[in-house]
Design a protein around this motif. Structure first.
Motif, mmCIF file in Angstrom:
data_model
loop_
_atom_site.group_PDB
_atom_site.id
_atom_site.type_symbol
_atom_site.label_atom_id
_atom_site.label_comp_id
_atom_site.label_asym_id
_atom_site.label_seq_id
_atom_site.Cartn_x
_atom_site.Cartn_y
_atom_site.Cartn_z
ATOM 1 N N GLU A 21 -17.796 8.013 31.126
ATOM 2 C CA GLU A 21 -17.670 7.589 29.734
ATOM 3 C C GLU A 21 -16.419 8.208 29.135
ATOM 4 O O GLU A 21 -16.112 9.375 29.370
ATOM 5 C CB GLU A 21 -18.885 8.014 28.915
ATOM 6 C CG GLU A 21 -20.158 7.251 29.241
ATOM 7 C CD GLU A 21 -21.285 7.603 28.289
ATOM 8 O OE1 GLU A 21 -21.249 7.161 27.132
ATOM 9 O OE2 GLU A 21 -22.202 8.345 28.709
ATOM 10 N N PRO A 47 -20.162 10.073 23.644
ATOM 11 C CA PRO A 47 -20.879 9.345 24.695
ATOM 12 C C PRO A 47 -22.184 8.782 24.137
ATOM 13 O O PRO A 47 -22.580 9.101 23.010
ATOM 14 C CB PRO A 47 -21.146 10.421 25.757
ATOM 15 C CG PRO A 47 -21.093 11.712 25.016
ATOM 16 C CD PRO A 47 -20.117 11.518 23.894
ATOM 17 N N LYS A 48 -22.866 7.933 24.904
ATOM 18 C CA LYS A 48 -24.076 7.265 24.428
ATOM 19 C C LYS A 48 -25.140 8.254 23.960
ATOM 20 O O LYS A 48 -25.879 7.986 23.024
ATOM 21 C CB LYS A 48 -24.643 6.363 25.519
ATOM 22 C CG LYS A 48 -23.882 5.058 25.690
ATOM 23 C CD LYS A 48 -24.570 4.149 26.661
ATOM 24 C CE LYS A 48 -23.859 2.805 26.767
ATOM 25 N NZ LYS A 48 -24.548 1.894 27.705
ATOM 26 N N PHE A 73 -18.016 4.537 20.683
ATOM 27 C CA PHE A 73 -16.993 3.836 21.446
ATOM 28 C C PHE A 73 -16.549 2.547 20.758
ATOM 29 O O PHE A 73 -15.343 2.245 20.705
ATOM 30 C CB PHE A 73 -17.499 3.514 22.852
ATOM 31 C CG PHE A 73 -16.511 2.767 23.702
ATOM 32 C CD1 PHE A 73 -15.398 3.405 24.216
ATOM 33 C CD2 PHE A 73 -16.688 1.421 23.975
ATOM 34 C CE1 PHE A 73 -14.472 2.716 25.000
ATOM 35 C CE2 PHE A 73 -15.781 0.723 24.751
ATOM 36 C CZ PHE A 73 -14.672 1.369 25.265
ATOM 37 N N HIS A 100 -11.393 1.999 33.295
ATOM 38 C CA HIS A 100 -12.392 2.616 32.417
ATOM 39 C C HIS A 100 -12.513 1.854 31.099
ATOM 40 O O HIS A 100 -13.621 1.692 30.571
ATOM 41 C CB HIS A 100 -12.029 4.080 32.147
ATOM 42 C CG HIS A 100 -12.215 4.970 33.330
ATOM 43 N ND1 HIS A 100 -13.418 5.087 33.993
ATOM 44 C CD2 HIS A 100 -11.352 5.804 33.984
ATOM 45 C CE1 HIS A 100 -13.296 5.945 34.996
ATOM 46 N NE2 HIS A 100 -12.052 6.383 35.010
ATOM 47 N N GLN A 104 -16.222 0.175 30.255
ATOM 48 C CA GLN A 104 -17.000 0.588 29.100
ATOM 49 C C GLN A 104 -17.073 -0.515 28.048
ATOM 50 O O GLN A 104 -18.082 -0.646 27.349
ATOM 51 C CB GLN A 104 -16.435 1.875 28.497
ATOM 52 C CG GLN A 104 -17.464 2.632 27.661
ATOM 53 C CD GLN A 104 -17.140 4.111 27.527
ATOM 54 O OE1 GLN A 104 -16.463 4.710 28.369
ATOM 55 N NE2 GLN A 104 -17.628 4.708 26.467
ATOM 56 N N ASN A 108 -20.572 -2.360 26.713
ATOM 57 C CA ASN A 108 -20.886 -2.467 25.292
ATOM 58 C C ASN A 108 -20.673 -3.875 24.734
ATOM 59 O O ASN A 108 -20.782 -4.079 23.523
ATOM 60 C CB ASN A 108 -20.030 -1.468 24.506
ATOM 61 C CG ASN A 108 -20.457 -0.031 24.729
ATOM 62 O OD1 ASN A 108 -21.353 0.476 24.067
ATOM 63 N ND2 ASN A 108 -19.824 0.644 25.690
#
Length: 220
Positions: A21, A47-48, A73, A100, A104, A108
């Motif tokens: 992440e 991060p999540k 994010f 990346h 990501q 999402n």
């Protein structure tokens, strides 16, 4: 035309297969006519789980006040893509950071139209500096060979972005930046890889939870 040089930092992973992440986006704008850095962008990303571990903060030189400024994010990408402007090349030292961004954003379900005109400048600049290293020259060594004094600290996104930009400026007349678009097929391939990786990570986490101190039994 503007060249956007970016660098990403990631959370430190503690389990094999754990998804990466993004925790920092660092970038700067280079005016390709004047060959000068004209703007900077830095943003920390939560991060999540909403927690940035102490080991990650130490690795990327993140201060306590930086944690307070971190954003989710989707908000970080929205601000970054707006900062890019309309006409630009995107550049990074190696292709990993681009991957990346894609991974990501796919996770999402965020648009990726902004990820265009991408150039991996590690290969052409690395070839100019040393043909013996098969173009896989690390940023630190590239700066040394090029005679550029690095600024800031390694593994800090904004500092690595600025140092990479200084390399780009030095060799701008000797390399060609290309225009391109991110294809739908590549986005779909990243999505399939993400789903497989997510399944393996969940399966591994379930095994570790069931057998935290021993090797799972062999039923064969």
């Amino acid at each position: 035309m503007i060249a956007i040089v970016f660098d990403l930092e990631l959370i430190k992973r503690f389990r094999k297969g754990q998804p990466s992440e993004i925790v920092e986006i660092g970038a700067c704008k280079v005016d390709m006519q004047t060959k000068k850095i004209i703007d900077h962008f830095q943003m920390y990303i939560f991060p999540k789980r909403g927690h940035i571990s102490k080991s990650t903060r130490k690795f990327i030189k993140m201060k306590e006040e930086d944690v307070e400024k971190a954003v989710p994010f989707d908000i970080g990408i929205q601000k970054f893509s707006k900062w890019l402007g309309e006409e630009y090349y995107l550049c990074s030292w190696g292709k990993d950071d681009r991957a990346h961004f894609i991974n990501q954003s796919v996770q999402n379900k965020l648009p990726l139209e902004w990820l265009r005109n991408y150039n991996d400048i590690q290969k052409p600049i690395g070839k100019l500096l040393s043909e013996e290293l098969n173009n896989q020259l690390g940023l630190k060594n590239a700066l040394t060979i090029a005679g550029i004094e690095p600024i800031g600290k390694a593994h800090r996104g904004i500092d690595d972005a600025i140092n990479t930009a200084m390399l780009l400026i030095k060799f701008l007349d000797q390399i060609e930046l290309k225009e391109n678009n991110l294809s739908t097929n590549e986005i779909q391939n990243h999505y399939r890889k993400y789903k497989r990786s997510r399944f393996r990570h969940k399966d591994q986490a379930a095994k570790e939870k069931q057998y935290p101190f021993t090797t799972p039994p062999n039923h064969s």
